[in-house]
Design a protein around this motif. Structure first.
Motif, PDB file in Angstrom:
ATOM      1  N   GLY A  48       0.851  -1.189   0.000  1.00  0.00           N
ATOM      2  CA  GLY A  48       0.000   0.000   0.000  1.00  0.00           C
ATOM      3  C   GLY A  48       0.883   1.233   0.000  1.00  0.00           C
ATOM      4  O   GLY A  48       1.743   1.385   0.877  1.00  0.00           O
ATOM      5  N   GLU A  49       0.664   2.069  -0.989  1.00  0.00           N
ATOM      6  CA  GLU A  49       1.511   3.253  -1.138  1.00  0.00           C
ATOM      7  C   GLU A  49       1.430   4.161   0.084  1.00  0.00           C
ATOM      8  O   GLU A  49       2.430   4.739   0.501  1.00  0.00           O
ATOM      9  CB  GLU A  49       1.123   4.019  -2.411  1.00  0.00           C
ATOM     10  CG  GLU A  49       2.253   4.875  -2.908  1.00  0.00           C
ATOM     11  CD  GLU A  49       2.117   5.250  -4.366  1.00  0.00           C
ATOM     12  OE1 GLU A  49       2.549   6.353  -4.678  1.00  0.00           O
ATOM     13  OE2 GLU A  49       1.586   4.459  -5.161  1.00  0.00           O
ATOM     14  N   GLU A  50       0.270   4.260   0.679  1.00  0.00           N
ATOM     15  CA  GLU A  50       0.115   5.117   1.854  1.00  0.00           C
ATOM     16  C   GLU A  50       0.954   4.598   3.023  1.00  0.00           C
ATOM     17  O   GLU A  50       1.621   5.365   3.709  1.00  0.00           O
ATOM     18  CB  GLU A  50      -1.356   5.209   2.256  1.00  0.00           C
ATOM     19  CG  GLU A  50      -1.600   6.241   3.345  1.00  0.00           C
ATOM     20  CD  GLU A  50      -3.081   6.414   3.663  1.00  0.00           C
ATOM     21  OE1 GLU A  50      -3.385   6.688   4.828  1.00  0.00           O
ATOM     22  OE2 GLU A  50      -3.913   6.268   2.741  1.00  0.00           O
ATOM     23  N   LYS A  51       0.937   3.277   3.246  1.00  0.00           N
ATOM     24  CA  LYS A  51       1.737   2.689   4.327  1.00  0.00           C
ATOM     25  C   LYS A  51       3.232   2.896   4.078  1.00  0.00           C
ATOM     26  O   LYS A  51       3.986   3.216   4.997  1.00  0.00           O
ATOM     27  CB  LYS A  51       1.441   1.194   4.465  1.00  0.00           C
ATOM     28  CG  LYS A  51       0.109   0.892   5.086  1.00  0.00           C
ATOM     29  CD  LYS A  51      -0.108  -0.604   5.198  1.00  0.00           C
ATOM     30  CE  LYS A  51      -1.477  -0.914   5.748  1.00  0.00           C
ATOM     31  NZ  LYS A  51      -1.734  -2.352   5.815  1.00  0.00           N
ATOM     32  N   VAL A  52       3.652   2.687   2.833  1.00  0.00           N
ATOM     33  CA  VAL A  52       5.066   2.878   2.500  1.00  0.00           C
ATOM     34  C   VAL A  52       5.457   4.345   2.678  1.00  0.00           C
ATOM     35  O   VAL A  52       6.511   4.658   3.246  1.00  0.00           O
ATOM     36  CB  VAL A  52       5.372   2.393   1.063  1.00  0.00           C
ATOM     37  CG1 VAL A  52       6.782   2.747   0.647  1.00  0.00           C
ATOM     38  CG2 VAL A  52       5.144   0.893   0.956  1.00  0.00           C
ATOM     39  N   ASN A  53       4.596   5.247   2.209  1.00  0.00           N
ATOM     40  CA  ASN A  53       4.871   6.671   2.384  1.00  0.00           C
ATOM     41  C   ASN A  53       4.931   7.055   3.856  1.00  0.00           C
ATOM     42  O   ASN A  53       5.806   7.833   4.266  1.00  0.00           O
ATOM     43  CB  ASN A  53       3.814   7.527   1.672  1.00  0.00           C
ATOM     44  CG  ASN A  53       4.068   7.616   0.195  1.00  0.00           C
ATOM     45  OD1 ASN A  53       5.206   7.594  -0.264  1.00  0.00           O
ATOM     46  ND2 ASN A  53       2.996   7.705  -0.574  1.00  0.00           N
ATOM     47  N   ASN A  54       4.022   6.508   4.658  1.00  0.00           N
ATOM     48  CA  ASN A  54       4.037   6.797   6.096  1.00  0.00           C
ATOM     49  C   ASN A  54       5.305   6.272   6.750  1.00  0.00           C
ATOM     50  O   ASN A  54       5.893   6.944   7.613  1.00  0.00           O
ATOM     51  CB  ASN A  54       2.807   6.211   6.780  1.00  0.00           C
ATOM     52  CG  ASN A  54       1.542   6.951   6.409  1.00  0.00           C
ATOM     53  OD1 ASN A  54       1.585   8.104   5.964  1.00  0.00           O
ATOM     54  ND2 ASN A  54       0.400   6.302   6.567  1.00  0.00           N
TER      55      ASN A  54
END
Length: 182
Positions: A48-54
């Protein structure tokens, strides 16, 4: 006439050698990079891009982890040269400093984790051969090389971040003066 023919052969020979080098890349590093980029992008999509970004934001909140943990993870997991793509998770103002830190860590990681920069393993092995001749353990060398590398990338990251901030401020000032008609 013979000299002209030799000159023409040498000229085309230069391009033939360039072509061989290019084909070496096409059958060597380029497919590896394409597969690695695809795998990393697929992994990011799975996680998940959001998890990786976080996670990336958590690693880059402060300058210490931004220029130690983050480049180490990039170099360890993605290896050289793909590691620099981790910069995509940073604000623009931090990208030059991250790149400086990551590229400066490409060699110090090699002693403990040769996969990270296998193309430059010969540098470390040359140094290790000298240490071995002296009867000293190369494990100590690898650990010291790594620790010094972490200190160097921290310093380089901080200095480059500061230089970037100064340059961006100067650019903004010039742009402001241009828009005001000064």
């Amino acid at each position: 006439m013979h000299q002209l023919a030799l000159g023409a052969q040498a000229f085309i020979g230069l391009f033939n050698e360039g072509g061989k080098t290019f084909m070496g890349m096409v059958t060597g590093i380029i497919p590896t990079l394409v597969v690695l980029i695809t795998a990393v992008n697929a992994l990011i999509k799975l996680i998940g891009e959001e998890k990786v970004n976080n996670f990336a934001k958590a690693c880059t909140k402060n300058f210490i982890t931004r220029y130690t943990i983050f480049p180490i993870l990039a170099m360890f997991f993605l290896t050289n040269p793909m590691a620099y793509s981790f910069g995509r998770f940073l604000d623009e103002k931090y990208k030059p400093a991250f790149y400086d830190a990551a590229v400066s860590f490409a060699h110090p990681i090699t002693g403990l984790f040769p996969h990270a920069n296998a193309g430059e393993l010969f540098v470390y092995m040359g140094i290790a051969a000298g240490i071995t001749k002296l009867g000293l353990p190369i494990g100590d060398l690898a650990v010291r090389y790594f620790i010094v590398g972490v200190l160097v990338i921290l310093i380089r990251g901080i200095v480059t971040e500061r230089i970037t901030a100064i340059l961006l401020k100067q650019k903004a000032s010039k742009n402001s003066k241009l828009t005001q008609g000064v």
